[in-house]
Design an enzyme around this catalytic site. Structure first.
Site, PDB file in Angstrom:
ATOM      1  CB  SER A  76      -0.950   0.013   1.199  1.00 38.62           C
ATOM      2  OG  SER A  76      -0.218   0.067   2.409  1.00 38.62           O
ATOM      3  CG  HIS A 116      -1.246   3.740   5.104  1.00 35.86           C
ATOM      4  ND1 HIS A 116      -2.562   3.367   5.071  1.00 35.86           N
ATOM      5  CD2 HIS A 116      -0.588   2.786   4.400  1.00 35.86           C
ATOM      6  CE1 HIS A 116      -2.708   2.229   4.388  1.00 35.86           C
ATOM      7  NE2 HIS A 116      -1.504   1.869   3.979  1.00 35.86           N
ATOM      8  CG  ASP A 142      -5.220   4.814   5.766  1.00 36.39           C
ATOM      9  OD1 ASP A 142      -5.294   4.419   4.589  1.00 36.39           O
ATOM     10  OD2 ASP A 142      -4.146   4.974   6.359  1.00 36.39           O
TER      11      ASP A 142
END
Length: 199
Positions: A76, A116, A142
């Site tokens: 990701s 992230h 998210d």
């Protein structure tokens, strides 16, 4: 990989002498040791484990992070980080978090932390900081990964900020998670090596 390990184990046990030959090879040195040498080797193994734990605790204190080293488990964050990259984290409470920084955060009731990027920072007048994150390789933010009803990540959920990385070094951890047999073989082999190594 599991098939290769299984075939190797089967070929070793079905070879000349079978199980007895393996036991004799692995533990022949132990049989020749007196009680003092066995105790010394066990003490040596204990010191290695204790040293590793002390280094880990020391890193936690220096970095301010409960987990100063983490492995990227998904794609990701590509192309910034790839699956298997090893990240080094710090978590200085006095250093404000800004949009664009890469965070590792942990949501309540989820075992695996998420790596992230911060895309929005919302600072309230009372000093409370709320963060919105997104994977570089993901189409949306998210919020679908957060706990039900949660719209922001709080500062208390932040494990640390990425400060450096080693590419693909964490693949060993991923392989041991994906193939538990490999984990037991490697850890068992390491334990036997330390116990039998006389140097």
């Amino acid at each position: 990989l599991c098939g290769i390990i299984s075939c190797t184990i089967i070929s070793v046990f079905s070879g000349p002498g079978g199980m007895d030959a393996v036991v004799e090879t692995l533990f022949g040195d132990v049989k020749r040791m007196d009680k003092r040498q066995v105790f010394y080797q066990m003490l040596n193994f204990g010191m290695i484990v204790s040293s590793a734990l002390m280094i880990w605790k020391g890193l936690m204190v220096v970095t301010g992070s409960e987990s100063p080293i983490v492995v990227v488990l998904s794609g990701s964050m590509e192309p910034a980080f790839y699956r298997g990259d090893l990240l080094f984290l710090t978590n200085n409470e006095n250093d404000p978090i800004r949009a664009g920084e890469i965070l590792v955060y942990k949501i309540k009731d989820r075992d695996i932390p998420i790596v992230h990027r911060v895309i929005k920072v919302h600072e309230k007048s009372n000093g409370e900081v709320k963060l919105l994150t997104k994977g570089d390789n993901n189409a949306v933010d998210d919020r679908g990964l957060y706990a039900p009803g949660q719209l922001w990540v709080s500062k208390s959920e932040v494990v640390g900020r990425a400060r450096g990385f080693l590419p693909y070094v964490g693949m060993v951890t991923i392989l041991m998670t994906d193939y538990p047999l490999l984990k037991y073989v490697l850890l068992g082999g390491l334990g036997v090596f330390v116990l039998l190594h006389r140097e």
